[in-house]
Design an enzyme around this catalytic site. Structure first.
Site, PDB file in Angstrom:
ATOM      1  N   GLY A  37       0.594  -1.234  -0.390  1.00  0.00           N
ATOM      2  CA  GLY A  37       0.158  -0.349   0.095  1.00  0.00           C
ATOM      3  C   GLY A  37       0.874   1.407  -0.013  1.00  0.00           C
ATOM      4  CB  ALA A  42      -4.518   7.655  -3.124  1.00  0.00           C
ATOM      5  CD  GLU A  46      -6.444   7.590   1.259  1.00  0.00           C
ATOM      6  OE1 GLU A  46      -7.362   8.637   0.927  1.00  0.00           O
ATOM      7  OE2 GLU A  46      -6.120   7.241   1.479  1.00  0.00           O
ATOM      8  CD  GLU A  81      -6.426   5.095  -1.229  1.00  0.00           C
ATOM      9  OE1 GLU A  81      -6.768   4.788  -2.585  1.00  0.00           O
ATOM     10  OE2 GLU A  81      -7.600   6.123  -1.029  1.00  0.00           O
ATOM     11  CG  HIS A  99     -14.898  -6.073 -19.552  1.00  0.00           C
ATOM     12  ND1 HIS A  99     -15.991  -5.731 -18.770  1.00  0.00           N
ATOM     13  CD2 HIS A  99     -15.973  -6.784 -20.456  1.00  0.00           C
ATOM     14  CE1 HIS A  99     -17.301  -7.222 -18.972  1.00  0.00           C
ATOM     15  NE2 HIS A  99     -17.001  -7.357 -20.585  1.00  0.00           N
TER      16      HIS A  99
END
Length: 134
Positions: A37, A42, A46, A81, A99
């Protein structure tokens, strides 16, 4: 006809663990997820905000319930997140072509992050208002 026993997959090996051994291995997987992560901008932004906001929650909150709401809302944003990043990674693994279902999955993950940020912001604005305007 006899069948040959197959080697246990890593997932099967984890399921066979128990007690503290299972907890320790699961913690390793969790730490690997946090490291993965951290490579996402982002999540990194955070997480840096959380480093400031979670301790601030102990100063701003006027009781354990307020502290739990303030700090918990920040941790929920980080959790969502990470889930959104996992969805995106799974979709990207399927293939690079566009898609509609892939787009929907990614959009819904993004919407979940947005809703968690709005909830967190609302909780913090309410707490700040109560602390300084009331």
């Amino acid at each position: 006809m006899t069948s040959q026993p197959q080697a246990a997959s890593p997932a099967d090996q984890q399921k066979r663990r128990s007690g503290l051994d299972r907890v320790m291995h699961a913690a390793g997987f969790s730490l690997a997820g946090l490291r993965a992560g951290w490579s996402e901008t982002a999540f990194r932004q955070e997480a840096i905000a959380a480093i400031v906001m979670v301790p601030l929650a102990f100063w701003l909150g006027r009781g354990w319930v307020e502290v739990a709401l303030l700090a918990g809302s920040v941790l929920i944003v980080l959790s969502i997140e990470l889930l959104n990043t996992g969805i995106e990674a799974a979709i990207d693994r399927i293939g690079p072509e566009w898609h509609e279902l892939s787009k929907r999955a990614k959009d819904m993950g993004s919407a979940a992050v947005l809703l968690s940020l709005l909830a967190c912001g609302g909780i913090w604005i309410g707490a700040l208002y109560q602390r300084f305007a009331a």
